[in-house]
Design a protein around this motif. Structure first.
Motif, mmCIF file in Angstrom:
data_model
loop_
_atom_site.group_PDB
_atom_site.id
_atom_site.type_symbol
_atom_site.label_atom_id
_atom_site.label_comp_id
_atom_site.label_asym_id
_atom_site.label_seq_id
_atom_site.Cartn_x
_atom_site.Cartn_y
_atom_site.Cartn_z
ATOM 1 N N PRO A 83 0.324 -1.365 -0.258
ATOM 2 C CA PRO A 83 -0.127 0.556 0.032
ATOM 3 C C PRO A 83 0.830 1.072 0.176
ATOM 4 C CG PRO A 83 -1.260 -1.348 1.937
ATOM 5 C CD PRO A 83 0.148 -2.078 1.076
ATOM 6 N N ASP A 84 2.150 0.948 0.824
ATOM 7 C CA ASP A 84 2.630 2.726 0.691
ATOM 8 C C ASP A 84 4.386 2.788 -0.344
ATOM 9 O OD1 ASP A 84 4.612 0.698 1.732
ATOM 10 O OD2 ASP A 84 5.097 1.572 3.690
ATOM 11 N N ALA A 85 3.909 1.607 -1.487
ATOM 12 C CA ALA A 85 4.826 1.627 -2.396
ATOM 13 C C ALA A 85 6.339 1.203 -2.355
ATOM 14 C CB ALA A 85 4.669 2.560 -3.253
ATOM 15 N N SER A 86 6.773 0.655 -0.725
ATOM 16 C CA SER A 86 7.688 0.579 -0.590
ATOM 17 C C SER A 86 7.984 -1.131 -0.433
ATOM 18 C CB SER A 86 7.983 0.668 0.916
ATOM 19 O OG SER A 86 7.105 -0.453 1.992
ATOM 20 N N ARG A 87 7.547 -1.754 -0.628
ATOM 21 C CA ARG A 87 7.650 -3.335 -1.533
ATOM 22 C C ARG A 87 7.160 -4.036 -2.012
ATOM 23 N NH1 ARG A 87 9.175 -6.291 4.650
ATOM 24 N NH2 ARG A 87 10.751 -5.016 5.424
ATOM 25 N N ILE A 88 7.198 -4.731 -2.668
ATOM 26 C CA ILE A 88 6.797 -6.027 -3.647
ATOM 27 C C ILE A 88 6.426 -6.538 -3.495
ATOM 28 C CG2 ILE A 88 7.067 -3.854 -5.781
ATOM 29 C CD1 ILE A 88 9.099 -5.797 -7.037
ATOM 30 N N ALA A 89 5.279 -7.420 -3.991
ATOM 31 C CA ALA A 89 5.410 -8.829 -3.799
ATOM 32 C C ALA A 89 5.187 -9.651 -4.823
ATOM 33 C CB ALA A 89 4.570 -9.667 -2.490
ATOM 34 N N PHE A 90 5.653 -10.697 -5.441
ATOM 35 C CA PHE A 90 5.825 -11.513 -6.410
ATOM 36 C C PHE A 90 5.595 -12.784 -6.739
ATOM 37 C CE2 PHE A 90 10.248 -9.932 -5.969
ATOM 38 C CZ PHE A 90 10.625 -11.863 -6.154
ATOM 39 N N VAL A 91 5.435 -13.618 -7.258
ATOM 40 C CA VAL A 91 6.193 -14.921 -7.144
ATOM 41 C C VAL A 91 6.887 -15.256 -8.396
ATOM 42 C CG1 VAL A 91 4.914 -17.240 -8.704
ATOM 43 C CG2 VAL A 91 3.095 -15.433 -7.465
ATOM 44 N N SER A 92 7.409 -16.849 -8.137
ATOM 45 C CA SER A 92 8.903 -17.287 -8.015
ATOM 46 C C SER A 92 9.190 -18.783 -8.209
ATOM 47 C CB SER A 92 9.780 -16.095 -7.337
ATOM 48 O OG SER A 92 11.373 -17.046 -8.338
ATOM 49 N N ASP A 93 9.806 -19.079 -9.171
ATOM 50 C CA ASP A 93 9.987 -20.606 -8.082
ATOM 51 C C ASP A 93 11.715 -20.802 -7.901
ATOM 52 O OD1 ASP A 93 11.411 -19.818 -10.710
ATOM 53 O OD2 ASP A 93 10.466 -21.705 -12.100
ATOM 54 N N TRP B 122 -1.819 -7.272 -2.733
ATOM 55 C CA TRP B 122 -1.906 -6.758 -1.470
ATOM 56 C C TRP B 122 -2.874 -5.773 -1.335
ATOM 57 C CZ3 TRP B 122 4.070 -6.259 -1.040
ATOM 58 C CH2 TRP B 122 4.507 -6.330 0.309
ATOM 59 N N SER B 123 -3.394 -5.906 -0.171
ATOM 60 C CA SER B 123 -4.756 -4.923 0.407
ATOM 61 C C SER B 123 -4.790 -3.587 0.950
ATOM 62 C CB SER B 123 -5.817 -5.870 1.342
ATOM 63 O OG SER B 123 -5.321 -5.741 2.674
ATOM 64 N N ALA B 124 -5.149 -2.628 1.131
ATOM 65 C CA ALA B 124 -4.505 -1.043 1.750
ATOM 66 C C ALA B 124 -4.696 -1.294 3.325
ATOM 67 C CB ALA B 124 -6.204 0.073 1.210
ATOM 68 N N ASN B 125 -4.679 -2.655 3.415
ATOM 69 C CA ASN B 125 -4.466 -2.216 4.870
ATOM 70 C C ASN B 125 -3.629 -3.621 5.099
ATOM 71 O OD1 ASN B 125 -5.973 -4.752 4.796
ATOM 72 N ND2 ASN B 125 -7.470 -4.894 6.132
ATOM 73 N N GLY B 126 -2.333 -4.099 4.328
ATOM 74 C CA GLY B 126 -1.217 -4.694 4.040
ATOM 75 C C GLY B 126 -1.841 -6.545 4.819
ATOM 76 N N LYS B 127 -2.503 -6.600 4.274
ATOM 77 C CA LYS B 127 -3.069 -8.144 3.239
ATOM 78 C C LYS B 127 -3.133 -8.299 2.751
ATOM 79 C CE LYS B 127 -4.677 -8.399 8.347
ATOM 80 N NZ LYS B 127 -4.066 -9.912 8.758
ATOM 81 N N ILE B 128 -2.258 -9.538 2.776
ATOM 82 C CA ILE B 128 -2.334 -10.196 1.537
ATOM 83 C C ILE B 128 -3.074 -11.656 0.637
ATOM 84 C CG2 ILE B 128 -0.625 -11.398 -0.761
ATOM 85 C CD1 ILE B 128 1.952 -10.220 0.720
ATOM 86 N N VAL B 129 -3.873 -11.288 0.562
ATOM 87 C CA VAL B 129 -5.369 -12.299 -0.666
ATOM 88 C C VAL B 129 -4.299 -13.210 -2.035
ATOM 89 C CG1 VAL B 129 -6.222 -10.923 -2.352
ATOM 90 C CG2 VAL B 129 -7.258 -13.159 -1.150
ATOM 91 N N PHE B 130 -4.152 -14.247 -1.310
ATOM 92 C CA PHE B 130 -3.441 -15.207 -2.714
ATOM 93 C C PHE B 130 -4.123 -16.538 -2.950
ATOM 94 C CE2 PHE B 130 -1.853 -16.586 1.335
ATOM 95 C CZ PHE B 130 -1.236 -17.921 1.083
ATOM 96 N N THR B 131 -3.734 -17.659 -3.977
ATOM 97 C CA THR B 131 -4.192 -19.072 -4.575
ATOM 98 C C THR B 131 -3.231 -19.985 -4.233
ATOM 99 O OG1 THR B 131 -5.693 -17.784 -5.940
ATOM 100 C CG2 THR B 131 -5.261 -20.401 -6.145
ATOM 101 N N SER B 132 -3.482 -20.950 -3.475
ATOM 102 C CA SER B 132 -2.802 -22.346 -2.990
ATOM 103 C C SER B 132 -3.159 -23.414 -3.157
ATOM 104 C CB SER B 132 -2.168 -21.878 -1.206
ATOM 105 O OG SER B 132 -1.716 -22.911 -1.137
ATOM 106 N N SER B 133 -2.382 -24.162 -3.650
ATOM 107 C CA SER B 133 -2.501 -25.413 -3.667
ATOM 108 C C SER B 133 -2.228 -26.649 -2.640
ATOM 109 C CB SER B 133 -2.697 -25.841 -5.251
ATOM 110 O OG SER B 133 -0.941 -26.402 -4.913
ATOM 111 N N ARG B 134 -2.375 -25.431 -1.123
ATOM 112 C CA ARG B 134 -1.301 -26.991 -0.423
ATOM 113 C C ARG B 134 -2.417 -27.936 -0.112
ATOM 114 N NH1 ARG B 134 -0.650 -22.096 3.591
ATOM 115 N NH2 ARG B 134 0.116 -20.617 1.646
ATOM 116 N N ASP B 135 -3.539 -27.703 -0.165
ATOM 117 C CA ASP B 135 -4.103 -29.330 0.059
ATOM 118 C C ASP B 135 -4.364 -29.408 -0.947
ATOM 119 O OD1 ASP B 135 -4.801 -27.927 2.955
ATOM 120 O OD2 ASP B 135 -5.725 -26.086 2.566
ATOM 121 N N GLY B 136 -4.583 -29.566 -1.647
ATOM 122 C CA GLY B 136 -4.592 -30.805 -2.945
ATOM 123 C C GLY B 136 -5.967 -30.166 -3.713
#
Length: 471
Positions: free
Chosen positions: A124-134, A167-181
């Motif tokens: 939200p403050d543009a100080s960081r980025i999140a991304f997907v990597s292998d 990233w949400s405005a309040n700092g949470k990250i929503v994402f997709t996961s296959s961790r449960d199959g």
């Protein structure tokens, strides 16, 4: 669906962990972060056949190409101020994260290496980025500083894959996961802690996107047999289906005021960008092109919708040119501006590009004004060399010339020694004579005696100096 368009999600489980297949398995619908009703960035292969980044007004008008590089440029996402865009590109062989200005200029590579880095999102403050990597061997979510400093931090470590960070405005990250199959929507803290599952369905739920106020999450699901757009509360409750079409509806992106959701769909035979109301009504088509138009993201503006930030100018460095006449020289230059809200701020410079600049140093002062009246400014200088300075440069060029026959070199050096700045009309006539003799000595010599490029440059310098003196 095509691999080049980065949408073949149905084969993702087969390709997890294969770096060469990252673009195939990357999830559509990764436009991230709170947006506003500015322009819409999207990816299209309407140009050279690979994906490039484009932007358009919220009604589909004013479509403008922002990137044009070999290899796919895709998954654009606006910075919180709307002044920059992150995107994924394969222009250097592997998939990496890049950043550019809203107008498409000043492209900076953010990640590098043989691994594939995709699906960026801003904090939200543009100080960081999140991304997907292998880079860890499987698709996981990582985090880094947005200025390129510091180390990359891995946020998820589970089996399966973790993708689609938003990233949400309040700092949470929503994402997709296959961790449960199975692909489901999760939410976690910005440091990767406290992951919480939001959906639970045998079909695939993926591609989440926060509403601007964080009260809803749009996503896509195949729970009704094909890909449709849904929305839910941040705790997974109040699930609502927004689209209902046999085609693929994918990649939802909220408008800044929460009044619209953009998405892409192939309901007309090819993928186009559409927008709909949050209840699924008033659906409208925004693009109409035989190529693929995908992955929309909406441009933010200042809080409250008030544009208070001035445009940013991109100025050339200080320039030095040779006079071509006693009046100076005609000088052309390019000055551009970007603005977080206005796609076309008005740029004015004085003296204007294409003007005749006098001999000496002239400051060029430029302004950029956006439609809200905010003004950004900057300046650079243009130096126009006089005949004396040009004579000195010609003498230096002759003295350092390579490969000249000794007799010719001695002759030219003798002429050049007389290229002294004239202070009287008689001295000017003498210099003009020596310039003429110098030019006649080299003008018709074959390249075996003097390289063509060197000869032509010296002849051009002589003609220019003679015009400035004038002779």
């Amino acid at each position: 669906m095509t691999a080049g368009a980065s949408i073949v999600r149905s084969i993702r489980p087969v390709l997890i962990g294969l770096a060469a297949a990252i673009l195939l398995v990357a999830v559509p619908g990764t436009a991230r972060g709170a947006s506003t009703n500015g322009r819409i960035a999207f990816a299209s292969d309407r140009g050279a056949g690979d994906l490039d980044i484009y932007s358009m007004n919220a009604d589909g008008t004013g479509q403008t190409q922002l990137t044009n590089a070999a290899g796919d440029d895709t998954y654009p996402v606006w910075s919180p101020t709307g002044a920059q865009i992150l995107f994924t590109s394969a222009r250097n062989g592997s998939f990496d994260i890049f950043r550019m200005q809203a107008s498409g200029g000043s492209v900076t590579q953010m990640t590098a290496g043989p691994d594939s880095d995709i699906e960026p999102t801003w904090s939200p403050d543009a100080s960081r980025i999140a991304f997907v990597s292998d880079r860890s061997g499987s698709l996981q979510i990582h985090r880094s500083n947005s200025n390129g400093t510091g180390s990359v931090e891995q946020l998820t470590f589970t089996s399966g894959f973790n993708v689609d960070p938003v990233w949400s405005a309040n700092g949470k990250i929503v994402f997709t996961s296959s961790r449960d199959g199975n692909e489901e929507i999760y939410v976690m803290n910005a440091d990767g802690s406290n992951p919480t599952r939001l959906t639970n369905d045998p079909a695939r739920d993926y591609g989440p996107y926060w509403s601007p106020d964080g009260s809803r999450i749009a996503f896509q699901s195949e729970r009704d047999g094909n890909s449709e757009i849904y929305a839910m509360d941040p705790n997974g409750a109040a699930l609502t289906r927004l689209t209902n079409d046999p085609a693929v509806d994918s990649s939802p992106a909220w408008s800044p005021d929460g009044s619209k959701i953009a998405f892409h769909t192939n309901r007309d035979g090819q993928f186009e960008i559409y927008a709909t109301d949050p209840d699924g009504s008033a659906t409208a088509r925004l693009t109409n092109n035989p190529a693929l138009d995908k992955f929309p993201d909406w441009q933010p503006v200042a809080a409250g919708g008030v544009d208070t930030d001035p445009p940013t100018l991109t100025l050339p460095p200080d320039m030095t040119v040779d006079a071509t006449s006693p009046a100076g020289a005609t000088v052309s230059y390019s000055v551009t501006a970007v603005d977080a809200v206005d796609p076309s701020p008005v740029v004015r410079c004085s003296p204007a590009s294409g003007s005749t600049f006098p001999i000496g140093v002239t400051p060029v002062r430029c302004t950029a004004t956006d439609r809200a009246g905010n003004v950004g400014g900057g300046s650079f200088s243009v130096k126009v060399r006089n005949a004396t300075e040009q004579l000195a440069r010609l003498v230096q060029a002759v003295a350092t010339g390579l490969g000249l026959p000794p007799r010719l070199e001695q002759r030219l050096v003798a002429y050049a020694m007389d290229f002294k700045p004239p202070t009287t009309p008689l001295q000017r006539q003498f210099v003009c004579l020596r310039l003429t003799q110098f030019e006649l000595a080299i003008k018709y010599l074959p390249p075996q005696i003097i390289p063509t490029a060197e000869r032509d440059a010296w002849v051009a310098a002589v003609d220019r100096i003679r015009a400035v003196l004038p002779c």
